[in-house]
Write a protein that holds these residues in place. Structure first.
Motif, PDB file in Angstrom:
ATOM      1  N   GLN A 154     -10.003 -33.222 -67.125  1.00 40.22           N
ATOM      2  CA  GLN A 154      -9.322 -32.237 -66.291  1.00 40.22           C
ATOM      3  C   GLN A 154     -10.266 -31.839 -65.153  1.00 40.22           C
ATOM      4  O   GLN A 154     -11.102 -30.946 -65.293  1.00 40.22           O
ATOM      5  CB  GLN A 154      -8.924 -31.018 -67.126  1.00 40.22           C
ATOM      6  N   LEU A 155     -10.140 -32.515 -64.039  1.00 39.75           N
ATOM      7  CA  LEU A 155     -11.071 -32.349 -62.926  1.00 39.75           C
ATOM      8  C   LEU A 155     -10.363 -31.906 -61.662  1.00 39.75           C
ATOM      9  O   LEU A 155     -10.827 -32.156 -60.556  1.00 39.75           O
ATOM     10  CB  LEU A 155     -11.834 -33.655 -62.671  1.00 39.75           C
ATOM     11  N   GLY A 156      -9.234 -31.235 -61.820  1.00 41.82           N
ATOM     12  CA  GLY A 156      -8.535 -30.730 -60.649  1.00 41.82           C
ATOM     13  C   GLY A 156      -7.523 -31.735 -60.119  1.00 41.82           C
ATOM     14  O   GLY A 156      -7.228 -32.759 -60.738  1.00 41.82           O
ATOM     15  N   ASP A 157      -7.005 -31.441 -58.956  1.00 43.99           N
ATOM     16  CA  ASP A 157      -5.930 -32.231 -58.363  1.00 43.99           C
ATOM     17  C   ASP A 157      -6.465 -33.533 -57.789  1.00 43.99           C
ATOM     18  O   ASP A 157      -7.178 -33.539 -56.801  1.00 43.99           O
ATOM     19  CB  ASP A 157      -5.246 -31.417 -57.259  1.00 43.99           C
ATOM     20  N   ASP A 206     -16.318 -32.995 -53.637  1.00 44.71           N
ATOM     21  CA  ASP A 206     -14.934 -32.755 -53.208  1.00 44.71           C
ATOM     22  C   ASP A 206     -13.974 -33.775 -53.801  1.00 44.71           C
ATOM     23  O   ASP A 206     -12.747 -33.611 -53.697  1.00 44.71           O
ATOM     24  CB  ASP A 206     -14.840 -32.816 -51.682  1.00 44.71           C
ATOM     25  N   ILE A 207     -14.505 -34.830 -54.424  1.00 42.44           N
ATOM     26  CA  ILE A 207     -13.661 -35.893 -54.971  1.00 42.44           C
ATOM     27  C   ILE A 207     -13.019 -35.444 -56.279  1.00 42.44           C
ATOM     28  O   ILE A 207     -11.850 -35.751 -56.550  1.00 42.44           O
ATOM     29  CB  ILE A 207     -14.499 -37.166 -55.179  1.00 42.44           C
ATOM     30  N   ASN A 208     -13.767 -34.721 -57.089  1.00 44.83           N
ATOM     31  CA  ASN A 208     -13.286 -34.196 -58.370  1.00 44.83           C
ATOM     32  C   ASN A 208     -13.348 -32.669 -58.305  1.00 44.83           C
ATOM     33  O   ASN A 208     -14.308 -32.063 -58.798  1.00 44.83           O
ATOM     34  CB  ASN A 208     -14.148 -34.714 -59.523  1.00 44.83           C
ATOM     35  N   PRO A 209     -12.357 -32.028 -57.702  1.00 44.49           N
ATOM     36  CA  PRO A 209     -12.484 -30.612 -57.357  1.00 44.49           C
ATOM     37  C   PRO A 209     -12.596 -29.658 -58.540  1.00 44.49           C
ATOM     38  O   PRO A 209     -12.994 -28.514 -58.361  1.00 44.49           O
ATOM     39  CB  PRO A 209     -11.215 -30.334 -56.547  1.00 44.49           C
TER      40      PRO A 209
END
Length: 437
Positions: free
Chosen positions: A130-133, A343-346
């Motif tokens: 679970q690393l964001g959108d 910024d890749i895995n927000p």
């Protein structure tokens, strides 16, 4: 389907105690991040492909199981551990229910194999860390460029293959997405189309798929601004690929060695894949040697005190985002003010920073994806949890330098990417004790 030893599966946590500097030689497993797209490319070819050095990490084993559910034969030669042979069945009857695909992020790699077998792909939304959108919109743009139809609902998505294949597809990506680049490559393989892909991802995982396709008779050219791919006139005979060594596992072990002031050699990985990481370690005053098949971390006489700037990037010479967490653990042992950004895995920092704070780490959040810290810091052992793969490996490194015992739970998350990272740390002399379920 899980090839990990039963002892490993029965362990949900490990206790880490500080000790002597890590030393010695260890060998990494095959790369999860490379194996998953290679499996997708193998299933897209429409012929038997033999892969060696396939890791026993949970996500890869789950992908093999999903391919079997999708109608592919997956054979495991007894005489060669880590080898698999992927072969399409002659006449799949009906498209399968692949609801279990929701458990891994890389389930999107199944689209091309499903299109090859059934002319359609019906999949749940990806799961995994679970690393964001990290949306699928660019993947859908790829399929639409091939003339496919994409349908969405709350459960997931469906891709319907175009009635007529296109001789050539030209597409430029808005950013260098690895997943979308590999999706375009595998879709071109299924269609037998020529592909011209601008602003493509040029990571070793992507170029590795192109090299594998060359071995299968395809023509592939890689440039700084685009890649081109063309089908073979006559397909090659036997197709045999090897999954490269895990550069992220190697980098994690290198950071662990450096964080303890040790000296060691990590084998089974292309040194060129670790150049960006090695340059950062050298900048910090930690000598590193790269070889074609290894990285060696030398004992630092004095660290430089220079600030680390670990900023994840999709550019060809950028820092792989999966190196950033291990570098953060290392930076906690180094003097200086160090900056980190992903910024890749927000959502990654949202997972990692609270767990490091439990150990006493003081890290200033500049934004949801940027932070900085001043080192060195003294950590204190406590109970922490691996909420995703990289958080787990980072906590192991941090625990090696904390006062007292650190218990890292949630090892099932860690095993999604590493079959047994604690065992490799033990090989280097780390004091790790399994905690049974």
């Amino acid at each position: 389907m899980d090839l990990a030893p039963a002892r490993t599966r029965d362990v949900d946590a490990v206790t880490v105690r500080p000790g002597r500097p890590l030393t010695g030689t260890v060998r990494v497993d095959g790369s999860k991040n490379a194996a998953l797209p290679l499996l997708a490319a193998a299933a897209s070819l429409g012929r038997s492909v033999r892969l060696s050095n396939v890791p026993a990490s949970a996500d890869v084993q789950r992908m093999l199981g999903l391919l079997e559910q999708a109608g592919y034969r997956v054979a495991r030669p007894v005489a060669e551990p880590g080898a698999v042979i992927v072969t399409p069945k002659d006449r799949p009857v009906a498209a399968p229910d692949l609801s279990d695909a929701a458990r891994i992020r890389a389930s999107y790699y199944l689209v091309a194999p499903l299109l090859a077998a059934y002319g359609q792909a019906l999949l749940p939304w990806p799961g995994g860390c679970q690393l964001g959108d990290r949306g699928m919109e660019l993947h859908f743009t790829v399929y639409e460029a091939f003339g496919d139809t994409v349908l969405l609902d709350d459960y997931g998505y469906q891709v319907l293959a175009a009635d007529q294949t296109r001789d050539k597809v030209v597409l430029t990506l808005p950013f260098r997405s690895r997943g979308a680049s590999i999706a375009a490559i595998c879709r071109a393989v299924v269609a037998g189309s020529r592909l011209e892909l601008g602003n493509s991802n040029l990571s070793p995982e992507t170029t590795g798929v192109l090299a594998a396709l060359r071995a299968a008779g395809w023509t592939a050219h890689v440039g700084s601004d685009k890649i081109t791919l063309a089908p073979p006139g006559v397909p090659a005979g036997t197709v045999a690929w090897t999954v490269p060594g895990d550069k992220i596992e190697a980098g994690t072990l290198a950071c662990a060695i450096a964080a303890t002031g040790g000296e060691g050699r990590v084998e089974g990985v292309a040194g060129s894949d670790l150049k960006v990481l090695a340059d950062l370690l050298d900048w910090a005053g930690i000598p590193v040697s790269l070889a074609p098949d290894a990285i060696t971390v030398h004992r630092a006489r004095t660290v430089s005190g220079r600030p680390l700037r670990a900023v994840a990037s999709l550019t060809p010479d950028g820092l792989d985002a999966d190196f950033e967490p291990a570098l953060m653990a290392l930076a906690l042992t180094l003097p200086g003010t160090h900056l980190f950004a992903d910024d890749i895995n927000p959502g990654r920092h949202g997972n990692l920073l609270p767990q490091l704070a439990r150990l006493g780490a003081v890290i200033e959040e500049l934004s949801p994806t940027q932070c900085r810290l001043v080192g060195p810091q003294r950590l204190n052992g406590t109970t922490v949890k691996a909420t995703d793969i990289r958080t787990g490996s980072t906590l192991l490194i941090a625990g090696l330098g904390a006062r007292g015992a650190t218990t890292v739970s949630g090892l099932d998350q860690l095993r999604r990417g590493h079959a047994d990272l604690p065992a490799k740390l033990r090989t280097l002399g780390a004091d790790l004790t399994d905690v049974p379920r």
